[in-house]
Design a protein around this motif. Structure first.
Motif, short mmCIF file in Angstrom:
data_model
loop_
_atom_site.label_atom_id
_atom_site.label_comp_id
_atom_site.label_asym_id
_atom_site.label_seq_id
_atom_site.Cartn_x
_atom_site.Cartn_y
_atom_site.Cartn_z
N CYS A 150 -0.03 0.15 6.44
CA CYS A 150 1.18 0.72 7.04
C CYS A 150 2.40 0.37 6.20
O CYS A 150 2.31 -0.42 5.27
N TYR A 151 3.51 1.00 6.53
CA TYR A 151 4.78 0.67 5.92
C TYR A 151 5.45 -0.37 6.80
O TYR A 151 6.08 -0.03 7.80
N GLY A 152 5.28 -1.65 6.45
CA GLY A 152 5.86 -2.69 7.29
C GLY A 152 7.37 -2.58 7.37
O GLY A 152 7.94 -2.47 8.46
N MET A 207 -0.72 -5.93 -1.47
CA MET A 207 -0.79 -6.54 -0.14
C MET A 207 -0.95 -5.38 0.84
O MET A 207 0.02 -4.73 1.21
N ASP A 258 0.83 -1.20 0.00
CA ASP A 258 0.00 0.00 0.00
C ASP A 258 0.87 1.26 0.00
O ASP A 258 0.50 2.27 -0.58
N GLY A 259 2.06 1.18 0.61
CA GLY A 259 2.99 2.31 0.51
C GLY A 259 3.53 2.39 -0.90
O GLY A 259 3.54 3.45 -1.54
N ASN A 309 -1.71 -3.50 4.06
CA ASN A 309 -1.74 -3.60 5.52
C ASN A 309 -1.90 -2.24 6.21
O ASN A 309 -1.75 -2.12 7.42
MG LIG Z 1 2.14 -1.80 3.62
#
Ligand SMILES: [Mg+2]
Ligand SMILES: Cc1ncc(C[n+]2csc(CCOP(=O)(O)OP(=O)(O)O)c2C)c(N)n1
Ligand code: SF4
Lengths: 608, 350
Positions: B141-143, B137, B111-112, B139
């Motif tokens: 956030c920036y995993g 994918m 998503d980032g 989530n």
């Molecule tokens: Mg992400």
């Protein structure tokens, strides 16, 4: 005293952008060319579509000196905004042609020039009904007048118009008429006025007159490029426009579908990404841009270097920094391109000096990029790309095949006795074997990444492995030296301690300047650089001389820096001769600068 | 660090139509956090390709940068892969597809990677309708950079740091529909019953297929206050329809009642039978699809399943009128016009 002479002067056309002068001015230059006289037109245009001043400067030189000379002997002053400047800049003894619909103000009082006033507006309004056409044809009328003044063969001009309008003869008629009107007016009113002449010379039997971007585009067509991503930017746009035109004509399959994919991208990052994706997948991908685009492409260039993906990038340089002067020329992306991207990166550069080299080097660049599996950047510039230049015709050897480099096909993969590794240096030249997706159902797949990888393309953070891969890339860089074009070295005097180093569009003016100096007894050997990395020859040439003048079109002497850095040269040995006002470098500037430096050296009692 | 999985092969493993076992579609061992949603999506991709009997060497995996973009190393080990730079996978995929129109392109992004740094490339690849499957994918956030909010994080949602996200979120599916994408679906990494068929249908679609998969980041964004947590998604997801995807050349055995079932034939001959959960949603109509997303958003529900499908669009190759032959197989003979043409051309420059 009036300037006089045959086939040796500079004429400047001062026009308003968007007034239709470009084709008339080009007609004049082309006619000189068709008389077999060496000619070099330079378009000096604004970053604007309509209304701002634009100049077209044509140098005519029997001896074939085709760099910009500087100054002008004749001016066709069609632009009120710049009238004063154009008037003042004219060489003493020169000729000032203007539309007599315009009264020259009282302060136009030079007595060392000849005025040639022609009632262009009046003639056109009288002869042509359509006001738009009448406006456009003013330009043709002054060309007709010049034809008489310079005593040129009139038929060469009419033939040019006829061939230009071959498909639409109706449009050609008013043009011919306008030419005749101008010619007759000058014949009646300025019978023996002008002492500058253009006489048939037949020096140019085989030559062509072409702009570098057209030649570059043809190089991409002949070199087998099939995928282009691009984003419009002056002065590179016409590379892709020409590529589109030529492929539209020569790259159709039996059903008329295209053997090419050209995509106008949303920005230069995407433009290069498209070229890289295509090259990774076994097609020949390229993009063309200018400095601002290269700045944006930096991250991808690093990926291409590290993941070893071939790609061809055309940089048609313009005046920076930032937006700078987008329609003016410079050679100022040298360091940017040589070391583009973060980390330790270096890129192969090629420096064409005329359209023929644009063609050859672009075609070669695709071979080189695939052989070396790395980006290859063609360092053209606005002057070369967008102006017409005289050069020998482009030629293609029909027996030539594309060098696709070390690519394994299905059979080769099957017959391998050892495990294949994408980044395994089997041959000891730093170049590894790659595979194209879909080559074999079971063998040869690998994962391409810009993160650290081992010889088998697996991710690694092992320090030794990382370092080994980086050193192997450096070995490949050494191999590149044997593949990029060698410098063009001319040693005319083995005894002299002076050498000159230049490249690209600085070459013409440099040669002329050195001839001038030679006539004064100053002997300077020359080296025209054609590629980076630099070979041993480059270093040897520098070693052989005591002082070298590095001539280039940027402020900071970027090529000099690159030479010092890459060849480990003592800096004080390389003296910068720079020119960076946005106009092409002139021979006069070079010879004067060198002369001054030499004079200063003698005064200090130093040097030879 | 990635390492190959042990090479042990059980002789009795089931095989697909090509004679491959599921293992033939696996990749290196994952290095993601245990429980990361991304690993479930990798598994769903493996299942989809295995069940569709795709030739692994006929697939190219593309990705950007992020935990999500690492996953192509963990599935389809016999396919070529390209892990590019952050947010720029669409351009690489575009070039690759131009060079070889016959491969199946599976792109993975985060998503980032998509909704922030790569937003420009994302919207333009949708516009061009590149023939590929584009999996986000998602989530919230920036995993990989340790949990910062991404542009798909819902306003008010809070991850491990506890600070509610103050900014409006981007719904990539709604955006893609608005931009004219021909296949848009949303799945959940925790629901493979739905996800595997979604992926198969996306692969069957010709043109750009977006599959936005909510994929919880167990380390940074699986909190009670996060709308991208396993729990929240399970509690709030609804589907437009349940559906069967019948690949080409497979016999249709079930009969469906009229009215609630809608059938869409894909370009390759496959068929999707949609059994609507909500009769008012017609996913073949763009306006209706966007309305459905907005209505669910207002109700605080997460709409999943096939959100929009349109099989009548031209893909990039159609638009550019490129030859049917893969460009990367053309040779000098096809590409180089030869010296005679060049010499004739030279006359125009004299
Ligand atoms: Mg992400
Ligand atoms: C140009 C650039 N800027 C920043 C980064 C650092 N970076 C790596 S991954 C990432 C975010 C990834 O987020 P997302 O795409 O959502 O993937 P996730 O890890 O959540 O799966 C960032 C900012 C980078 N690699 N490149
Ligand atoms: S940090 Fe989050 S996204 Fe990354 S691997 Fe761990 S759980 Fe997955």
């Amino acid at each position: 005293m009036k300037l006089q002479g045959v086939n040796d002067f500079v004429i400047r056309f001062a026009n308003v952008n968007g007034s239709g002068s470009a084709s008339a001015n080009a007609l004049f230059a082309k006619s000189v060319f068709r008389l077999g006289v060496p000619v070099s037109p330079k378009n000096i245009f604004p970053s604007n579509i309509q209304g701002l001043p634009t100049w077209y400067e044509v140098r005519i030189n029997e001896k074939g000196n085709l760099g910009r000379r500087g100054g002008y002997d004749v001016v066709v002053a069609m632009n009120g905004q710049t009238l004063k400047k154009d008037y003042e800049g004219l060489a003493p003894g020169g000729y000032f042609m203007y539309d007599s619909a315009r009264q020259l103000p009282a302060d136009f009082a030079r007595d060392d020039i000849t005025l040639i006033d022609i009632p262009l507006t009046q003639i056109c309004n009288r002869e042509f009904e359509d006001p738009k056409l009448s406006q456009l044809l003013k330009n043709i009328v002054y060309v007709g007048a010049l034809t008489h003044l310079f005593d040129m063969e009139f038929s060469v001009l009419t033939d040019s118009i006829l061939s230009q309008y071959k498909k639409k003869p109706k449009l050609g008629e008013p043009n011919i008429k306008a030419l005749e009107l101008g010619f007759e007016y000058a014949a009646t009113h300025f019978q023996d006025t002008c002492k500058l002449k253009v006489k048939r010379s037949n020096q140019l039997t085989r030559h062509i007159l072409m702009d570098g971007n057209t030649a570059t585009a043809l190089g991409a067509v002949y070199g087998g490029a099939t995928v282009a991503g691009w984003y419009p930017i002056t002065p590179s746009t016409s590379v892709i426009e020409a590529f589109d035109r030529f492929t539209g004509q020569y790259r159709r399959d039996e059903s008329g579908k295209k053997r090419v994919a050209i995509l106008q991208a949303e920005d230069e990052l995407t433009a290069l990404g498209i070229a890289l994706g295509a090259s990774w997948n076994g097609a020949r991908g390229f993009t063309a841009t200018s400095g601002p685009g290269i700045s944006l492409m930096n991250e991808f260039l690093g990926l291409a270097y590290f993941a070893e993906i071939p790609v061809v990038l055309i940089d048609v340089q313009r005046t920076g920094p930032s937006t700078g002067m987008p329609t003016r020329t410079q050679q100022s992306d040298i360091l940017l391109c040589a070391y583009a991207s973060h980390g330790d990166t270096k890129h192969v550069l090629l420096f064409p000096c005329d359209p023929r080299e644009c063609f050859e080097m672009t075609a070669d660049a695709f071979d080189l990029a695939e052989r070396l599996q790395t980006p290859v950047i063609i360092m053209s510039d606005l002057d070369l790309g967008m102006n017409d230049h005289i050069c020998l015709p482009l030629e293609w050897d029909d027996t030539r095949t594309y060098d696709r480099g070390k690519v394994l096909d299905g059979n080769q993969l099957e017959s391998l006795t050892e495990k294949w590794g994408r980044y395994l240096d089997k041959d000891g030249d730093g170049i590894c074997y790659r595979t194209i997706p879909g080559t074999h159902p079971r063998l040869g797949s690998y994962f391409t990444r810009g993160s650290s990888h081992d010889e088998y393309a697996a991710y690694t953070e092992d320090n030794d492995t990382y370092q080994r891969i980086m050193l192997r890339l450096d070995k490949k860089w050494q191999t590149a030296k044997s593949l990029v074009p060698k410098p063009d070295i001319q040693v005319s005097d083995t005894g002299t301690g002076y050498g000159a180093v230049f490249f690209g569009t600085s070459a013409q003016a440099s040669h002329e300047a050195l001839e001038t100096l030679e006539s004064k007894g100053i002997m300077i050997n020359t080296m025209r650089l054609r590629g980076f990395p630099f070979q041993d020859e480059v270093r040897e040439f520098i070693d052989r001389h005591k002082t070298l003048f590095v001539i280039e079109q940027n402020r900071d002497g970027q090529m000099r820096t690159l030479l010092i850095n890459e060849c480990r040269i003592r800096p004080d040995k390389l003296v910068s001769i720079t020119h960076f006002d946005g106009l092409p470098i002139t021979a006069g500037h070079i010879s004067d600068s060198i002369q001054q430096i030499l004079n200063a050296q003698t005064q200090q009692g130093g040097a030879q | 660090m990635s390492s190959p999985r042990p090479g042990f092969r059980h002789p009795d493993l089931p095989k697909n139509d090509l004679g491959y076992t599921r293992r033939d579609y696996e990749g290196a061992a994952s290095t993601l956090c245990a429980g990361c949603g991304h690993d479930s999506i990798s598994n769903a991709i493996i299942n989809a390709c295995y069940e569709l009997s795709l030739e692994p060497s006929g697939i190219a995996k593309m990705s950007g940068i992020g935990c999500s973009s690492k996953t192509p190393a963990y599935f389809l080990g016999k396919s070529h892969g390209f892990n590019s730079v952050h947010g720029r996978m669409p351009s690489i995929a575009t070039g690759a597809n131009m060079a070889n129109r016959d491969l199946t392109y599976i792109g993975v992004s985060g998503d980032g990677d998509t909704a922030s740094i790569g937003m420009g490339q994302f919207v333009h690849i949708v516009r061009r309708n590149l023939n590929m499957v584009y999996i986000v994918m998602n989530n919230g956030c920036y995993g990989l950079t340790k949990g910062q909010d991404s542009a798909t994080a819902d306003r008010g949602s809070a991850g491990k740091k506890g600070r509610p996200n103050p900014f409006e979120s981007i719904d990539l599916c709604e955006l893609a529909i608005a931009l004219g994408a021909g296949f848009v679906a949303r799945g959940f990494s925790g629901d493979k019953e739905q996800l595997v068929p979604l992926l198969k249908a996306a692969i069957g679609h010709r043109g750009f297929a977006l599959v936005d998969v909510i994929s919880p980041c167990v380390t940074f964004n699986n909190t009670a206050a996060s709308t991208k947590s396993y729990q929240w998604v399970r509690d709030h997801m609804e589907a437009t329809s349940f559906f069967d995807f019948i690949p080409p050349r497979k016999e249709i055995t079930t009969q469906y009642g009229k009215g609630t079932t809608q059938s869409v034939t894909l370009h390759d001959g496959g068929v999707i039978h949609l059994h609507k959960c909500d009769e008012s949603i017609d996913v073949t109509r763009r306006r209706c699809a966007i309305d459905a997303l907005e209505q669910h958003l207002e109700k605080g529900r997460l709409l999943t399943g096939i959100l929009h499908i349109n099989e009548s669009l031209n893909d990039t190759h159609d638009i550019l009128e490129t030859t049917e032959t893969r460009l990367n197989t053309l040779t000098e003979k096809d590409l180089c016009p030869g010296n005679q043409v060049l010499q004739d051309m030279m006359e125009n420059y004299r």
